[in-house]
Design a protein around this motif. Sequence first.
Motif, short mmCIF file in Angstrom:
data_model
loop_
_atom_site.label_atom_id
_atom_site.label_comp_id
_atom_site.label_asym_id
_atom_site.label_seq_id
_atom_site.Cartn_x
_atom_site.Cartn_y
_atom_site.Cartn_z
N LEU A 136 0.83 -1.20 0.00
CA LEU A 136 0.00 0.00 0.00
C LEU A 136 0.87 1.26 0.00
O LEU A 136 0.59 2.21 -0.72
N ARG A 137 1.93 1.22 0.78
CA ARG A 137 2.87 2.36 0.78
C ARG A 137 3.47 2.54 -0.61
O ARG A 137 3.51 3.65 -1.14
N ASP A 138 3.92 1.45 -1.21
CA ASP A 138 4.52 1.53 -2.54
C ASP A 138 3.54 2.09 -3.56
O ASP A 138 3.91 2.88 -4.43
N ARG A 139 2.27 1.70 -3.44
CA ARG A 139 1.26 2.19 -4.38
C ARG A 139 1.07 3.69 -4.23
O ARG A 139 0.95 4.41 -5.21
N ILE A 140 1.09 4.18 -3.00
CA ILE A 140 0.95 5.63 -2.79
C ILE A 140 2.09 6.39 -3.46
O ILE A 140 1.89 7.48 -3.98
N PHE A 141 3.27 5.80 -3.47
CA PHE A 141 4.42 6.47 -4.06
C PHE A 141 4.49 6.32 -5.57
O PHE A 141 5.23 7.06 -6.22
N THR A 142 3.73 5.41 -6.14
CA THR A 142 3.82 5.20 -7.59
C THR A 142 2.66 5.79 -8.37
O THR A 142 2.78 5.99 -9.58
N ILE A 143 1.54 6.08 -7.72
CA ILE A 143 0.41 6.65 -8.47
C ILE A 143 0.48 8.17 -8.45
O ILE A 143 0.96 8.77 -7.49
N ASP A 144 0.03 8.77 -9.53
CA ASP A 144 0.09 10.22 -9.66
C ASP A 144 -1.18 10.92 -9.21
O ASP A 144 -1.17 12.11 -8.94
N ASP A 145 -2.26 10.19 -9.14
CA ASP A 145 -3.57 10.77 -8.82
C ASP A 145 -3.70 10.98 -7.30
O ASP A 145 -3.76 10.02 -6.53
N SER A 146 -3.75 12.25 -6.88
CA SER A 146 -3.80 12.55 -5.45
C SER A 146 -5.09 12.03 -4.81
O SER A 146 -5.09 11.64 -3.65
N GLU A 147 -6.17 12.00 -5.56
CA GLU A 147 -7.43 11.48 -5.02
C GLU A 147 -7.33 9.98 -4.75
O GLU A 147 -7.79 9.50 -3.71
N ARG A 148 -6.69 9.25 -5.64
CA ARG A 148 -6.52 7.80 -5.43
C ARG A 148 -5.58 7.53 -4.24
O ARG A 148 -5.77 6.56 -3.52
N ARG A 149 -4.60 8.39 -4.04
CA ARG A 149 -3.74 8.24 -2.86
C ARG A 149 -4.56 8.43 -1.59
O ARG A 149 -4.38 7.70 -0.61
N LEU A 150 -5.47 9.40 -1.60
CA LEU A 150 -6.34 9.60 -0.44
C LEU A 150 -7.23 8.39 -0.20
O LEU A 150 -7.47 8.02 0.95
N HIS A 151 -7.70 7.75 -1.24
CA HIS A 151 -8.53 6.55 -1.08
C HIS A 151 -7.75 5.46 -0.35
O HIS A 151 -8.31 4.74 0.49
N ILE A 152 -6.48 5.34 -0.64
CA ILE A 152 -5.65 4.34 0.05
C ILE A 152 -5.51 4.73 1.52
O ILE A 152 -5.59 3.86 2.41
N ILE A 153 -5.34 6.01 1.81
CA ILE A 153 -5.27 6.46 3.21
C ILE A 153 -6.58 6.17 3.92
O ILE A 153 -6.59 5.72 5.08
N TYR A 154 -7.70 6.40 3.26
CA TYR A 154 -9.01 6.06 3.85
C TYR A 154 -9.08 4.57 4.16
O TYR A 154 -9.60 4.17 5.20
N LEU A 155 -8.56 3.76 3.24
CA LEU A 155 -8.55 2.31 3.45
C LEU A 155 -7.69 1.96 4.68
O LEU A 155 -8.12 1.18 5.53
N VAL A 156 -6.51 2.54 4.77
CA VAL A 156 -5.63 2.27 5.91
C VAL A 156 -6.31 2.68 7.21
O VAL A 156 -6.25 1.96 8.21
N ASN A 157 -6.97 3.83 7.20
CA ASN A 157 -7.70 4.28 8.39
C ASN A 157 -8.75 3.25 8.80
O ASN A 157 -8.86 2.91 9.99
N ASP A 158 -9.51 2.75 7.85
CA ASP A 158 -10.53 1.74 8.16
C ASP A 158 -9.91 0.45 8.69
O ASP A 158 -10.43 -0.16 9.62
#
Length: 104
Positions: free
Chosen positions: A45-67
């Motif tokens: 998940l960390r690696d995905r945050i660093f490889t995607i360019d879409d800031s909204e999709r990065r936030l979705h991963i953070i929401y997932l981690v929070n859950d």
Amino acid sequence: MDYYVAMELNNVLSNLTGTKESIKGAKMWFMQRSSPFAPALAEALRDRIFTIDDSERRLHIIYLVNDILFDSLQRRAKLQYLDNEALAFKPVLGSMLARVFQSG
């Protein structure tokens, strides 16, 4: 991490949106596999945050981690002890949040 789990994770993250249903479904997938794979999944998940360019999709991963972390907290027998999920995210969460914050 097992090849098939990595492929499933890629599919889960590709379909992840900001809706409650999407986040909940991805969290359930993660929690079903977290016991043997929690550290590798957290790193992925960390690696995905660093490889995607879409800031909204990065936030979705953070929401997932929070859950994931909130759900694992609710399941703890003793709150003072970290569970598998918390231990898995402990070394990667700071850099994940920093990446999302810095990229706006």
